[in-house]
Design a protein around this motif. Sequence first.
Motif, mmCIF file in Angstrom:
data_model
loop_
_atom_site.group_PDB
_atom_site.id
_atom_site.type_symbol
_atom_site.label_atom_id
_atom_site.label_comp_id
_atom_site.label_asym_id
_atom_site.label_seq_id
_atom_site.Cartn_x
_atom_site.Cartn_y
_atom_site.Cartn_z
ATOM 1 N N GLY A 65 0.811 -1.390 -0.025
ATOM 2 C CA GLY A 65 0.220 0.709 -0.167
ATOM 3 C C GLY A 65 0.821 1.259 0.428
ATOM 4 O O GLY A 65 1.558 1.355 -0.718
ATOM 5 N N ASP A 66 0.202 1.925 0.877
ATOM 6 C CA ASP A 66 1.634 2.917 1.152
ATOM 7 C C ASP A 66 2.313 3.666 2.719
ATOM 8 O O ASP A 66 2.629 4.613 2.864
ATOM 9 N N THR A 67 2.956 2.232 2.638
ATOM 10 C CA THR A 67 3.162 2.694 4.146
ATOM 11 C C THR A 67 4.704 2.322 4.497
ATOM 12 O O THR A 67 5.108 2.772 4.389
ATOM 13 N N GLY A 68 5.179 2.456 2.772
ATOM 14 C CA GLY A 68 6.538 2.980 2.551
ATOM 15 C C GLY A 68 7.600 1.063 2.153
ATOM 16 O O GLY A 68 8.399 1.018 2.232
ATOM 17 N N GLU A 69 6.557 -0.352 2.749
ATOM 18 C CA GLU A 69 6.609 -1.124 3.575
ATOM 19 C C GLU A 69 6.504 -2.085 2.138
ATOM 20 O O GLU A 69 5.951 -1.735 1.243
ATOM 21 N N LYS A 70 8.078 -3.012 2.238
ATOM 22 C CA LYS A 70 7.175 -3.966 0.762
ATOM 23 C C LYS A 70 6.937 -5.218 1.684
ATOM 24 O O LYS A 70 6.222 -5.844 2.378
ATOM 25 N N THR A 71 6.353 -6.179 0.191
ATOM 26 C CA THR A 71 5.223 -7.085 0.355
ATOM 27 C C THR A 71 5.203 -8.027 -1.069
ATOM 28 O O THR A 71 6.966 -8.051 -1.737
ATOM 29 N N GLY A 72 5.340 -8.995 -0.960
ATOM 30 C CA GLY A 72 5.340 -9.964 -1.864
ATOM 31 C C GLY A 72 4.572 -11.242 -1.847
ATOM 32 O O GLY A 72 3.549 -11.120 -1.077
ATOM 33 N N PHE A 73 5.435 -12.813 -1.884
ATOM 34 C CA PHE A 73 4.352 -13.864 -1.483
ATOM 35 C C PHE A 73 5.226 -14.606 -0.273
ATOM 36 O O PHE A 73 6.048 -13.968 0.152
ATOM 37 N N TRP A 74 4.211 -15.157 0.074
ATOM 38 C CA TRP A 74 5.007 -15.580 1.758
ATOM 39 C C TRP A 74 5.399 -16.251 1.796
ATOM 40 O O TRP A 74 5.149 -17.916 0.329
ATOM 41 N N ILE A 75 7.123 -16.994 1.705
ATOM 42 C CA ILE A 75 7.549 -18.452 2.104
ATOM 43 C C ILE A 75 7.085 -19.164 1.590
ATOM 44 O O ILE A 75 7.230 -20.177 0.809
ATOM 45 N N GLU A 76 5.763 -19.569 2.795
ATOM 46 C CA GLU A 76 5.687 -21.377 3.895
ATOM 47 C C GLU A 76 4.306 -21.279 2.874
ATOM 48 O O GLU A 76 5.005 -22.751 1.887
ATOM 49 N N GLU A 77 4.203 -20.294 1.760
ATOM 50 C CA GLU A 77 2.815 -21.007 1.456
ATOM 51 C C GLU A 77 3.028 -21.304 0.226
ATOM 52 O O GLU A 77 2.933 -21.620 -0.388
ATOM 53 N N PHE A 78 4.571 -20.772 -0.010
ATOM 54 C CA PHE A 78 5.538 -21.565 -1.491
ATOM 55 C C PHE A 78 6.148 -22.663 -1.815
ATOM 56 O O PHE A 78 5.768 -23.787 -2.237
ATOM 57 N N ALA A 79 6.398 -22.710 -0.174
ATOM 58 C CA ALA A 79 7.879 -23.730 -0.354
ATOM 59 C C ALA A 79 6.892 -25.147 0.361
ATOM 60 O O ALA A 79 7.299 -26.331 -0.135
ATOM 61 N N ALA A 80 6.045 -24.855 1.554
ATOM 62 C CA ALA A 80 5.179 -26.330 1.490
ATOM 63 C C ALA A 80 4.933 -26.969 0.575
ATOM 64 O O ALA A 80 4.944 -28.143 0.306
ATOM 65 N N PRO A 81 3.490 -26.401 0.366
ATOM 66 C CA PRO A 81 3.197 -27.118 -1.601
ATOM 67 C C PRO A 81 4.024 -27.069 -2.329
ATOM 68 O O PRO A 81 4.033 -28.600 -3.046
ATOM 69 N N TYR A 82 5.355 -26.567 -2.559
ATOM 70 C CA TYR A 82 5.920 -26.390 -4.086
ATOM 71 C C TYR A 82 6.983 -27.849 -3.801
ATOM 72 O O TYR A 82 6.513 -28.787 -3.674
ATOM 73 N N TYR A 83 7.178 -27.977 -2.087
ATOM 74 C CA TYR A 83 8.285 -29.653 -1.952
ATOM 75 C C TYR A 83 7.643 -30.860 -1.309
ATOM 76 O O TYR A 83 7.903 -32.073 -1.951
ATOM 77 N N ASN A 84 5.668 -30.242 -1.176
ATOM 78 C CA ASN A 84 4.947 -31.623 -0.995
ATOM 79 C C ASN A 84 4.655 -32.039 -2.350
ATOM 80 O O ASN A 84 4.683 -33.375 -2.477
ATOM 81 N N LEU A 85 4.192 -31.273 -3.385
ATOM 82 C CA LEU A 85 3.926 -32.132 -4.091
ATOM 83 C C LEU A 85 5.443 -32.395 -5.332
ATOM 84 O O LEU A 85 5.413 -33.704 -5.390
ATOM 85 N N LEU A 86 6.698 -31.668 -5.486
ATOM 86 C CA LEU A 86 7.548 -31.892 -5.491
ATOM 87 C C LEU A 86 8.039 -32.930 -5.410
ATOM 88 O O LEU A 86 8.458 -33.922 -6.238
ATOM 89 N N ASP A 87 8.015 -33.945 -3.839
ATOM 90 C CA ASP A 87 8.509 -34.715 -3.653
ATOM 91 C C ASP A 87 7.774 -35.695 -4.260
ATOM 92 O O ASP A 87 8.145 -37.050 -4.262
ATOM 93 N N LYS A 88 7.064 -35.745 -5.028
ATOM 94 C CA LYS A 88 5.220 -36.916 -4.970
ATOM 95 C C LYS A 88 5.149 -37.347 -6.584
ATOM 96 O O LYS A 88 4.913 -37.520 -7.018
ATOM 97 N N GLY A 89 6.669 -35.963 -7.013
ATOM 98 C CA GLY A 89 6.817 -36.051 -8.503
ATOM 99 C C GLY A 89 6.415 -35.645 -9.613
ATOM 100 O O GLY A 89 5.941 -35.408 -10.641
ATOM 101 N N VAL A 90 5.035 -34.836 -8.737
ATOM 102 C CA VAL A 90 5.057 -33.541 -10.037
ATOM 103 C C VAL A 90 5.809 -32.629 -10.442
ATOM 104 O O VAL A 90 6.894 -32.092 -9.649
ATOM 105 N N ASN A 91 5.514 -32.078 -11.324
ATOM 106 C CA ASN A 91 5.884 -31.350 -12.544
ATOM 107 C C ASN A 91 5.801 -29.751 -12.277
ATOM 108 O O ASN A 91 4.367 -29.596 -11.999
ATOM 109 N N ILE A 92 5.873 -28.985 -11.614
ATOM 110 C CA ILE A 92 5.432 -27.301 -11.287
ATOM 111 C C ILE A 92 6.122 -26.180 -12.028
ATOM 112 O O ILE A 92 7.483 -26.558 -11.926
#
Length: 258
Positions: A47-74
């Motif tokens: 917003g107008d706070t002057g602070e940064k944002t983006g995506f939340w690492i845990e919300e990417f990493a946990a699903p990413y590895y969960n699926l990757l380790d099961k052989g899913v192409n991402i």
Amino acid sequence: MKLKHLIILALGFTSLTATSQTKPVKNDAEKAKKNVLFVLTSHDELGDTGEKTGFWIEEFAAPYYNLLDKGVNITVASPKGGQAPIDPRSKANASQTEATKRYFNDKKVQEVIANTVKLDKVNASDYDAVFYPGGHGPLWDLAEDKTSIKLIETFNSQKKPIAFVCHAPGVLKDVKNENGEALVKGKKVTGFTNEEEKAVQLTEVVPFLLEDMLKEHGAIFSQAENWTPYSVQDGNLITGQNPASSGEVAEKLYKALK
């Protein structure tokens, strides 16, 4: 028929029979893998706070590895392509999990985040499901992104799993179903709650409150206690409440792929 011709025919039949009998049978590991598209935000201003944002690492990493380790192409995409911004707060010690620790030690996946595919180059037909991690960023860009909206509508019309966690259900704000109504209308969903937004003191900063938006669009919203794992599946639509719910969402998504 001459003896020579009979011998040739017999040899040919034997050869064909041997070929059919010795043809290798594919095992489970050799069967076609599932392909899942991850969509990250490209927005990095809180917003107008002057602070940064983006995506939340845990919300990417946990699903990413969960699926990757099961052989899913991402494949990982974002509206602008290239480096996807990370919410600085998701790097704090209090936000670390086994999945985020693995992420920070994984140079290969960090290269993936630095070189995301531009979203308008993506074809829904190439994937079996789509997953949106959260972070506050999606509320600004993906919630309004016409390419993202069309992509989700296409996945939904193809009856493919569509999954979202934490703030990511916010990208459904303008998504319609095949009847031209809000996709979430009459659907059981969850997402980052008003209480949780208040707890992080961003109620007056975000462009809209996720819980309010979902309810206004006719969704059947439910929640667990703040910061506890909670996820909901309604048909092909899968949603998770907060970062702690990302693993549950990935498990539901994987089961929906089968």
